[in-house]
Design an enzyme around this catalytic site. Structure first.
Site, PDB file in Angstrom:
ATOM      1  N   TYR A  94       6.537 -81.905 -10.040  1.00  0.00           N
ATOM      2  CA  TYR A  94       6.057 -83.373  -9.484  1.00  0.00           C
ATOM      3  C   TYR A  94       4.648 -83.540 -10.089  1.00  0.00           C
ATOM      4  O   TYR A  94       4.374 -84.585 -10.466  1.00  0.00           O
ATOM      5  CB  TYR A  94       6.166 -83.491  -7.993  1.00  0.00           C
ATOM      6  CG  TYR A  94       7.851 -83.559  -7.875  1.00  0.00           C
ATOM      7  CD1 TYR A  94       8.425 -84.650  -7.819  1.00  0.00           C
ATOM      8  CD2 TYR A  94       8.440 -82.230  -7.100  1.00  0.00           C
ATOM      9  CE1 TYR A  94       9.865 -84.640  -7.365  1.00  0.00           C
ATOM     10  CE2 TYR A  94       9.676 -82.448  -7.004  1.00  0.00           C
ATOM     11  CZ  TYR A  94      10.266 -83.666  -7.203  1.00  0.00           C
ATOM     12  OH  TYR A  94      11.724 -83.639  -6.707  1.00  0.00           O
ATOM     13  N   GLU A 134      13.114 -73.933  -3.321  1.00  0.00           N
ATOM     14  CA  GLU A 134      11.637 -73.816  -2.914  1.00  0.00           C
ATOM     15  C   GLU A 134      11.252 -72.930  -1.939  1.00  0.00           C
ATOM     16  O   GLU A 134      10.841 -73.644  -0.847  1.00  0.00           O
ATOM     17  CB  GLU A 134      11.163 -75.493  -3.063  1.00  0.00           C
ATOM     18  CG  GLU A 134      11.477 -76.159  -3.808  1.00  0.00           C
ATOM     19  CD  GLU A 134      10.966 -77.547  -3.892  1.00  0.00           C
ATOM     20  OE1 GLU A 134      10.467 -77.789  -2.783  1.00  0.00           O
ATOM     21  OE2 GLU A 134      10.757 -78.373  -4.892  1.00  0.00           O
ATOM     22  N   ARG A 147      23.524 -81.644  -9.326  1.00  0.00           N
ATOM     23  CA  ARG A 147      23.119 -80.754  -8.544  1.00  0.00           C
ATOM     24  C   ARG A 147      22.866 -81.042  -7.082  1.00  0.00           C
ATOM     25  O   ARG A 147      22.533 -82.145  -6.857  1.00  0.00           O
ATOM     26  CB  ARG A 147      21.680 -80.398  -9.044  1.00  0.00           C
ATOM     27  CG  ARG A 147      20.775 -79.401  -8.020  1.00  0.00           C
ATOM     28  CD  ARG A 147      19.607 -78.966  -8.570  1.00  0.00           C
ATOM     29  NE  ARG A 147      18.992 -77.772  -7.572  1.00  0.00           N
ATOM     30  CZ  ARG A 147      17.862 -78.264  -6.818  1.00  0.00           C
ATOM     31  NH1 ARG A 147      17.147 -79.255  -6.938  1.00  0.00           N
ATOM     32  NH2 ARG A 147      17.620 -77.208  -5.772  1.00  0.00           N
ATOM     33  N   HIS A 154      19.330 -75.344   0.594  1.00  0.00           N
ATOM     34  CA  HIS A 154      18.132 -76.397   0.461  1.00  0.00           C
ATOM     35  C   HIS A 154      17.637 -76.809   2.022  1.00  0.00           C
ATOM     36  O   HIS A 154      17.877 -77.881   2.486  1.00  0.00           O
ATOM     37  CB  HIS A 154      18.783 -77.693  -0.060  1.00  0.00           C
ATOM     38  CG  HIS A 154      17.619 -78.558  -0.919  1.00  0.00           C
ATOM     39  ND1 HIS A 154      17.801 -78.966  -2.334  1.00  0.00           N
ATOM     40  CD2 HIS A 154      16.579 -79.158  -0.453  1.00  0.00           C
ATOM     41  CE1 HIS A 154      16.554 -79.506  -2.443  1.00  0.00           C
ATOM     42  NE2 HIS A 154      16.120 -79.869  -1.435  1.00  0.00           N
ATOM     43  N   GLU A 168      14.408 -80.341 -10.629  1.00  0.00           N
ATOM     44  CA  GLU A 168      13.893 -81.620 -10.142  1.00  0.00           C
ATOM     45  C   GLU A 168      12.845 -82.028 -10.717  1.00  0.00           C
ATOM     46  O   GLU A 168      11.921 -81.488 -11.034  1.00  0.00           O
ATOM     47  CB  GLU A 168      13.466 -81.140  -8.508  1.00  0.00           C
ATOM     48  CG  GLU A 168      14.541 -81.100  -7.536  1.00  0.00           C
ATOM     49  CD  GLU A 168      14.081 -80.896  -5.976  1.00  0.00           C
ATOM     50  OE1 GLU A 168      13.100 -81.257  -5.670  1.00  0.00           O
ATOM     51  OE2 GLU A 168      14.935 -80.292  -5.465  1.00  0.00           O
ATOM     52  N   ASN A 216      11.008 -76.789 -10.046  1.00  0.00           N
ATOM     53  CA  ASN A 216      11.085 -78.172  -9.637  1.00  0.00           C
ATOM     54  C   ASN A 216       9.474 -78.827  -9.858  1.00  0.00           C
ATOM     55  O   ASN A 216       8.647 -77.933  -9.487  1.00  0.00           O
ATOM     56  CB  ASN A 216      11.323 -78.216  -8.069  1.00  0.00           C
ATOM     57  CG  ASN A 216      12.715 -78.170  -7.861  1.00  0.00           C
ATOM     58  OD1 ASN A 216      13.745 -78.268  -8.728  1.00  0.00           O
ATOM     59  ND2 ASN A 216      13.019 -78.078  -6.621  1.00  0.00           N
TER      60      ASN A 216
HETATM   61  C1  FCB Z   1      11.313 -81.179  -3.042  1.00  0.00           C
HETATM   62  C2  FCB Z   1      12.555 -80.889  -2.454  1.00  0.00           C
HETATM   63  C3  FCB Z   1      13.272 -82.060  -2.599  1.00  0.00           C
HETATM   64  C4  FCB Z   1      12.463 -83.457  -2.517  1.00  0.00           C
HETATM   65  C5  FCB Z   1      11.445 -83.503  -3.635  1.00  0.00           C
HETATM   66  C6  FCB Z   1      10.846 -84.853  -3.219  1.00  0.00           C
HETATM   67  O1  FCB Z   1      10.313 -80.309  -2.808  1.00  0.00           O
HETATM   68  O2  FCB Z   1      13.235 -79.967  -3.067  1.00  0.00           O
HETATM   69  O3  FCB Z   1      14.312 -81.944  -1.501  1.00  0.00           O
HETATM   70  O4  FCB Z   1      12.125 -83.574  -1.315  1.00  0.00           O
HETATM   71  O5  FCB Z   1      10.542 -82.411  -3.327  1.00  0.00           O
END
Ligand code: FCB
Length: 453
Positions: free
Chosen positions: A306, A178, A89, A133, A358, A304
């Protein structure tokens, strides 16, 4: 040499527990890795300009060189191939291919992505393309950027141009990465480019991003698109810090601002009433028909993930202070949140197949004797892959999983201080070193349960 990240306990999940067509990948974005910021006719992006403002990037760096991927893409693709992933990607830098965002296209920039995409295909790597992006051409920002409805039409032209050129060679095109980050961090808190601090402009920006997404999808379909079309959102479960009515109410609103503000228009053709009311006079101008356009069906939804968010009405909840395990970003490591999120999206919305586009962690890596023993990152990735598997066991349709990131890179306002790569980058020499997490991923992608002893 034994690899401490490859201890038996960590190899709990195996690739063959997933469908054969499940896509495994790694992800990056143009501004974060390419460098060559003024080369071959590239125009400046809002991030090039933002980095020049004093104090906005914590290590005072910029994207001028980054990972020098623009020049090293061949050897970088060799590394991706060596990891045995199915997909890469990546994103296109809009100002590299159309320097002012309107008018003339830049053939040298377009030719770079020809080489990159052909290089993937030659190596058997599936290209997953993202159009935006975050690196909007600076010239468009000077004309109001995403807050200006004209930018929607410039984006659609860009999408059509990219699709004309590469649409028959890529597997997938995502419109935006995002939109919440672009709207809120870029235009409300202003910690990201273009650094605007206005809730009204942020709300208008989010509407135009969504509108441009839907409009681009319609146009690409008219142009006969055969690749998969979708968008990538940053989503998290929201948990209240306590049972207090204040925390509960704030949590519901925050969930609305992050998730429902994007998901409702795309899948239900309406904005959530609670968030709209909360915006009051800051709510966006929308025109008749916009919501139908935004709700244009898509082929996949990228998520995405985290961490989760914990919401307190009194204070900014801090994972570390609350004794939680955190990454180097201070983000709580909370894999079960990914299962919860995917199951919830699947339950609440008529979604197409979901991709984790992500997922990964920044950790303080030490490069010693050509090795990076990043056991925490490997553990993070393993636990999140297991979380995807758990969601699938609950009936969620998943198409793939991509690690953020292939390379250490320019982490926006954190500059080069935060390392998310499974491949280490020495920014002085541009040497790449596969971290233990990359070696784990490689082994995971090769291993079937029959191979386990
Ligand atoms: C996301 C972004 C990516 C990177 C990660 C850690 O928000 O899409 O570019 O910065 O976080």
């Amino acid at each position: 040499m034994p690899n401490p990240s490859l201890n038996h306990n960590m190899i709990r999940v195996t690739k063959d527990q997933f469908p054969a067509d499940f896509v495994w990948g790694v992800a990056t974005s143009a501004f974060q890795i390419e460098g060559a910021s003024r080369e071959d006719g590239k125009g400046p992006s809002i991030w090039d300009e933002f980095c020049q403002q004093p104090g906005v990037i914590s290590d005072h760096s910029n994207g001028d060189v980054a990972c020098d991927h623009y020049h090293r893409y061949e050897s970088d693709l060799d590394l991706i191939e060596a990891m045995q992933v199915d997909a890469y990607r990546f994103s296109i830098s809009w100002p590299r291919v159309r320097p002012t965002g309107a008018g003339a296209w830049n053939e040298a920039g377009l030719a770079f992505y020809d080489r990159l995409i052909d290089g993937m295909i030659k190596r058997g790597i599936k290209p997953y393309l993202t159009l935006n992006h975050w690196d909007l051409p600076a010239q468009l920002q000077h004309q109001g950027g995403w807050a200006n409805r004209d930018t929607v039409f410039r984006f659609v032209e860009y999408a059509k141009g990219i699709h004309d050129r590469y649409g028959d060679r890529v597997v997938s095109i995502a419109t935006h990465n995002e939109p919440w980050v672009v709207a809120v961090l870029g235009h409300e808190t202003g910690i990201f480019a273009p650094g605007i601090k206005s809730r009204a402009i942020a709300a208008q920006t989010s509407h135009h991003l969504l509108l441009s997404h839907g409009m681009a999808l319609r146009e690409l379909r008219k142009d006969g698109a055969t690749c998969e079309l979708g968008i990538v959102l940053n989503l998290s479960p929201m948990h209240a810090a306590t049972d207090s009515p204040e925390d509960q109410a704030k949590t519901r609103l925050e969930d609305g601002k992050l998730l429902r503000w994007y998901m409702d228009p795309m899948f239900k053709a309406c904005y959530p009433a609670d968030v709209w009311d909360d915006l009051g006079a800051d709510s966006p101008l929308i025109e008749a028909g916009d919501l139908d356009i935004i709700a244009t069906p898509m082929d996949f939804l990228g998520v995405n993930y985290y961490s989760r968010s914990v919401v307190s009405a009194k204070e900014q909840w801090d994972a570390r202070k609350n004794g939680k395990a955190v990454s180097d970003m201070g983000w709580e490591i909370y894999p079960e949140g990914l299962t919860e999120l995917l199951v919830r999206i699947h339950r609440d919305y008529p979604v197409p197949p979901l991709f984790v586009t992500e997922n990964g962690g920044a950790f303080r890596d030490v490069l010693e004797d050509g090795k990076v023993h990043d056991a925490e990152r490997t553990d993070y990735i393993v636990r999140h892959i297991e979380a995807v598997q758990a969601a699938m066991q609950q009936g969620v349709r998943m198409g793939g999983y991509m690690v953020w990131s292939f390379l250490d890179n320019f982490e926006w306002a954190s500059g080069y201080e935060k390392r998310f790569g499974i491949v280490h980058v020495d920014y002085t020499t541009q040497t790449r070193t596969l971290k233990d997490s990359a070696l784990w991923y490689q082994q995971f992608l090769q291993t079937t349960s029959n191979d386990r002893t």
